[in-house]
Motif scaffolding. Structure first.
Motif, PDB file in Angstrom:
ATOM      1  N   CYS A 141      40.367  46.952  39.873  1.00 34.43           N
ATOM      2  CA  CYS A 141      39.792  46.252  38.727  1.00 34.43           C
ATOM      3  C   CYS A 141      39.080  44.983  39.175  1.00 34.43           C
ATOM      4  CB  CYS A 141      40.868  45.902  37.716  1.00 34.43           C
ATOM      5  SG  CYS A 141      40.166  45.031  36.308  1.00 34.43           S
TER       6      CYS A 141
ATOM      7  N   CYS B 188      39.157  43.299  30.138  1.00 34.25           N
ATOM      8  CA  CYS B 188      38.649  44.607  30.568  1.00 34.25           C
ATOM      9  C   CYS B 188      37.188  44.813  30.180  1.00 34.25           C
ATOM     10  CB  CYS B 188      39.506  45.704  29.959  1.00 34.25           C
ATOM     11  SG  CYS B 188      38.924  47.352  30.342  1.00 34.25           S
TER      12      CYS B 188
ATOM     13  N   CYS C  25      35.024  49.741  32.576  1.00 31.63           N
ATOM     14  CA  CYS C  25      34.254  50.470  33.577  1.00 31.63           C
ATOM     15  C   CYS C  25      34.955  51.740  34.044  1.00 31.63           C
ATOM     16  CB  CYS C  25      33.997  49.597  34.780  1.00 31.63           C
ATOM     17  SG  CYS C  25      35.510  49.191  35.669  1.00 31.63           S
TER      18      CYS C  25
ATOM     19  N   CYS D  88      39.431  51.843  37.409  1.00 30.96           N
ATOM     20  CA  CYS D  88      40.879  51.966  37.600  1.00 30.96           C
ATOM     21  C   CYS D  88      41.303  53.428  37.484  1.00 30.96           C
ATOM     22  CB  CYS D  88      41.631  51.117  36.589  1.00 30.96           C
ATOM     23  SG  CYS D  88      41.083  51.332  34.891  1.00 30.96           S
TER      24      CYS D  88
HETATM   25  S1  SF4 Z   1      38.385  49.782  32.940  1.00 33.94           S
HETATM   26 FE1  SF4 Z   1      40.044  49.428  34.386  1.00 33.94          FE
HETATM   27  S2  SF4 Z   1      39.020  48.679  36.241  1.00 33.94           S
HETATM   28 FE2  SF4 Z   1      37.551  48.515  34.588  1.00 33.94          FE
HETATM   29  S3  SF4 Z   1      37.766  46.446  33.834  1.00 33.94           S
HETATM   30 FE3  SF4 Z   1      39.126  47.707  32.568  1.00 33.94          FE
HETATM   31  S4  SF4 Z   1      41.101  47.646  33.576  1.00 33.94           S
HETATM   32 FE4  SF4 Z   1      39.606  46.890  35.034  1.00 33.94          FE
END
Ligand code: SF4
Ligand code: SF4
Lengths: 390, 266
Positions: free
Chosen positions: B85, B105, B108, B111
Motif C-alpha cells: 500500500c 485508501c 488502487c 494490496c
Molecule cells: S487499495 Fe489497498 S493498496 Fe491501494 S490504497 Fe487502498 S489499501 Fe492501499
C-alpha cells in the motif's frame, strides 16, 4: 513561420474517432456514478484488468520512445536522430497523459489520489511508480513548453529563458525518472511470488521491463514516423530508421541472452517447453517477437527497406505488448481462482482513449513544429505506400 | 496476538460467522454486491463476510469424514498488503492486527494483487469502494478481550493469545497425537508467518489452503529490489550528466526552430 489560425482537418475517420471518444467519456461518467463493478468484469480475484494491464502498462511502455530518443539524441548527441526527437517526445507525453487518465479511472477512491504524496508508503513499489510517473509527466510538459512557445508567441519571454536554463537538468531527470519507473512497473509483480508463472516472475523482472521499454523506443519512432509520413504524405526518414535498428537489434539480443540465463538460473527453462498454454504463449513471445525481429534487423536486405524496418518494428512493439499482457493475464491465470475477460465497456473505454491519443497527436503535429521541415511530396512518390498499408 | 484454529475441533456451527457479522455490523443484503467467483459450493469470503466456515468431505480409512474450516484473513507477521500500500491505508499494528483505514485508501487494489492468499475483498459496486476484511476486532483486542469469533466458539476450536504461546500449544498438540494430525502448522512459516495459525488432520491443500506460498516474507522480495532505487537515481543521473557534458562540447550547434514545422494536412 507564423500561422495565426489553428487548423484541424476533419475527415470521416476523425469523426468516427471523435464519436468513439465521446462514447468512452459517457461510459466513464457511468463508472464514476455506479462504481467499477457496474461495467467492468473485474473481481476480487482479478482486481486489475484491461485498463491497468493494457492502457497503463502497455501505454507507458509504448511511451518509452520519449526517454530512449532523449538519451540517444540529447545525451549521446547522435544528431542524425534529431528529426524524430520531437515526435517521440510528443507521443511519450500523450502516452503518459493517457496512462494517468486510465489510472484515475481505475482507482476506486479517486478523490484520495493525492494521498501518496503526503503519506509516504515508500515500501511500496507503487509508491515509486506513482511518484516517478507524476514527476516525469511534469518534466515532459515542461520540455514540451519549449515547443509550445515556438508556436504560441507570448510576450512573456522569461518562460522560454528559464526553460532553456534548466533544460539540461530536465533532460537528465527526463531519463532517470522513466528508467526508474519503467523498471518498477515490472517490480510491481515481484510481490506476486506465488501467483505469477515463473516463466515471467523473476527477481530481475524490473530489468526486463526497463530494457524492453528502452528498445521499444526506436521501434515506436519508426512506426510513428512511417505512419506520420503516410498521413501527411511525406517521405519517411528511412535512413534514420535503418540506423536505429542497430540499437534495437543489439538490445534485443542482450534481452534474449539475459532471459535465457535467468530462466536457467531459476531452473524453469524446461517449463517453457511443457506444452501448457503458458509455455506456448511464452514461446510465441520469444520466437515470434524477439528472435524474428533480430533476424530481420540483421539482414541488410530487410533492414534497409521501408517495409522491412516497419514490419520488424511492429513485431518488436507487439512483442512488448504481448509480454506485458502475459505478465498481467496469462501468467496469473492459473494461480488465481477466478476468470477474467474484459467487458465490452472496458474495451470501448480503451478504444476511446487510444483514439483520443491519435487525435491529439494529429492536432499538435498540424499546429506545432513537431515534424521535420520538409517539402511536400505527392503520395505516389512514397515507395513504401503500398506495403505499409498492408 | 494471534489465534490458533484446530480444524479437528470445529463442528461447523457457524457461531463465529454470526458473532463476526453482529459485532462488525456487516449487512447480509450487501450479498449481491460482492463479485467473488464461487470456487466450490462453499460460501466464500466477501465484503460482508469476513469469516466463513467451509465444509470439505473426505474418504479416510474407508470412512466418510467431514471437516469444517473457518476461513479468514491471516494477519501476516510481515503483511504483503501493507507493504504494497502506497498510501499507508493498510498497516500492521504492534498488537498484531493488520488494520485498514478507508480514509487513506486510494482504491488502487495493489494490496489485492500483493496478498498471497487472495482474501481481500473490494466493494465493486460502490462509487467510493473500500477494501474490506477481518480487522481482528482491534477494539476488543486492545481491551484485552478475544475477537468476537473466538469468544463465542463453543468447542474451543479457536484459541486466542500470544502468537508464541499458540505456536507452542500447536506443537504440543501435534506431538501428543503424531498419527492423528498432519505434521504442519499452517501459518507458522508461510510468507514469513501469520497471526492466524491452523492445525489439521487432513492435508491443507485439500482444505482449500494455498500450498504454494513461499516461506520468505513477501515484502523482503520487493525490498531487495526497491532499496536500490536511490543508488540508481544518483548513479544513473551522474552517468548521464557526465555523458551530457562530455558530448555537449563536441556537439555541433543547430537551430531547432529552423528544423521543425507544423505539418500541412492538405
Ligand atoms: S487499495 Fe489497498 S493498496 Fe491501494 S490504497 Fe487502498 S489499501 Fe492501499
Ligand atoms: S476476528 Fe473479529 S472480525 Fe475477524 S473473523 Fe473473528 S469476529 Fe470477525
Amino acid at each position: 513561420m507564423q500561422k495565426k489560425r489553428w487548423t484541424f482537418r476533419i475527415t470521416g475517420l476523425r469523426v468516427l474517432m471523435i464519436a468513439l471518444v465521446i462514447v468512452a467519456v459517457l461510459i466513464c461518467l457511468y463508472r464514476f456514478v455506479y462504481g467499477l463493478g457496474s461495467m467492468t468484469n473485474l473481481s476480487d480475484q482479478w482486481p486489475w484488468g484491461l485498463w491497468i494491464g493494457f492502457d497503463l502498462l502497455c501505454g507507458i511502455a509504448l511511451a518509452g520512445g520519449g526517454f530512449s530518443t532523449a538519451l540517444i539524441v540529447h545525451v549521446l548527441h547522435k544528431e542524425k536522430f534529431l528529426p524524430i526527437a520531437r515526435a517521440a517526445l510528443l507521443t511519450s507525453l500523450i502516452g503518459y497523459l493517457i496512462a494517468l487518465v486510465s489510472l484515475f479511472l481505475d482507482i476506486g477512491r479517486w478523490y484520495n489520489f493525492w494521498r501518496p504524496f503526503v503519506y509516504w508508503g515508500f515500501h511500496s513499489v507503487l509508491f515509486e511508480v506513482f511518484w516517478c510517473i507524476s514527476l516525469y509527466t511534469v518534466v515532459q510538459i515542461l520540455e514540451f513548453g519549449d515547443i509550445f512557445f515556438e508556436r504560441v508567441k507570448v510576450n512573456f519571454p522569461p518562460y522560454k529563458k528559464i526553460l532553456q536554463a534548466i533544460m539540461p537538468f530536465l533532460l537528465i531527470l527526463g531519463i532517470v525518472l522513466p528508467t526508474l519507473h519503467q523498471s518498477s512497473l515490472g517490480s510491481l509483480y515481484i510481490i506476486a511470488v506465488n501467483k505469477l508463472n515463473p516463466l515471467w516472475w523473476s527477481m530481475i523482472i524490473p530489468f526486463f521491463f526497463v530494457w524492453s521499454a528502452f528498445f521499444l523506443g526506436p521501434a515506436m519512432a519508426t512506426i510513428e514516423g512511417t505512419l506520420a509520413a503516410r498521413t501527411y504524405q511525406r517521405k519517411p526518414e528511412l535512413h534514420v530508421f535503418s540506423d536505429l535498428t542497430k540499437v534495437t537489434m543489439w538490445m534485443l539480443i542482450i534481452y534474449l541472452i539475459v532471459k535465457i540465463i535467468d530462466l536457467n538460473y531459476r531452473g524453469v527453462f524446461s517449463s517453457a517447453f511443457n506444452g501448457s498454454f503458458e509455455s506456448n504463449m511464452f514461446l510465441l513471445e520469444i520466437i515470434g517477437f524477439v528472435i524474428l525481429p533480430i533476424v530481420m534487423y540483421a539482414i541488410p536486405g530487410i533492414r534497409t527497406k521501408q517495409w522491412g524496418v516497419f514490419t520488424a518494428s511492429v513485431l518488436v512493439v507487439a512483442g512488448v505488448i504481448l509480454n506485458r499482457l502475459n505478465v498481467v493475464f496469462t501468467g496469473m491465470a492459473k494461480s488465481l481462482s477466478g476468470q477474467y475477460f474484459p467487458s465490452l465497456w472496458e474495451f470501448l473505454v480503451t478504444i476511446g482513449m487510444w483514439c483520443a491519443l491519435i487525435l491529439i497527436y494529429c492536432f499538435i503535429a498540424e499546429n506545432f513544429p513537431i515534424l521535420n521541415k520538409e517539402e511536400h511530396v505527392p503520395n505516389r512518390m512514397i515507395s513504401s505506400g503500398a506495403s505499409v498499408r498492408a | 496476538m494471534g489465534a490458533l484454529v484446530d480444524v479437528t475441533r470445529c463442528i461447523g456451527c457457524g457461531s463465529c460467522e454470526v458473532a463476526c457479522s453482529l459485532y462488525n455490523g456487516l449487512k447480509p443484503e450487501q450479498e449481491q454486491e460482492s463479485k467473488t467467483a464461487p470456487v466450490s459450493e462453499n460460501v466464500e469470503l466477501a465484503v460482508n463476510r469476513w469469516t466463513v466456515v467451509q465444509s470439505h468431505k473426505f474418504e479416510k480409512n474407508g470412512e466418510q469424514i467431514r471437516r469444517f474450516v473457518k476461513r479468514q484473513y491471516f494477519h501476516c507477521q510481515e503483511p504483503a498488503c501493507a507493504s504494497a500500500c502506497f498510501a499507508k491505508a493498510m498497516q500492521k499494528t504492534p498488537a498484531g492486527p493488520v488494520v485498514y483505514n478507508e480514509n487513506l485508501c486510494v482504491g488502487c487494489r495493489y494490496c489485492m494483487i500483493a496478498c498471497p492468499f487472495e482474501v481481500l475483498k473490494f466493494e465493486w459496486n460502490k462509487p467510493f469502494p473500500r477494501v474490506l476484511k477481518c480487522q481482528m476486532c482491534p477494539d476488543r483486542v486492545t481491551e484485552g478481550q478475544m475477537p468476537a469469533c473466538a469468544s463465542v466458539c463453543p468447542t474451543g476450536a479457536i484459541t486466542f493469545g500470544e502468537r508464541e504461546k499458540l505456536v507452542e500449544e500447536a506443537k504440543k498438540r501435534l506431538a501428543d497425537k503424531p498419527n492423528f494430525y498432519v505434521n504442519h502448522i499452517y501459518g507458522l512459516n508461510e510468507v514469513g508467518g501469520t497471526s492466524w495459525l491452523y492445525i489439521s488432520d487432513v492435508p491443507f491443500g485439500e482444505l482449500g489452503f494455498r500450498t504454494d506460498a513461499p516461506e520468505k516474507a513477501l515484502p523482503e522480495y520487493t525490498w531487495e529490489v526497491l532499496r536500490w532505487t536511490p543508488a540508481i537515481f544518483v548513479g544513473w543521473g551522474a552517468i548521464l550528466t557526465g555523458l551530457y557534458i562530455y558530448n555537449k562540447r563536441r556537439a555541433a550547434a543547430h537551430d531547432e526552430e529552423e528544423m521543425y514545422a507544423p505539418v500541412d494536412p492538405d
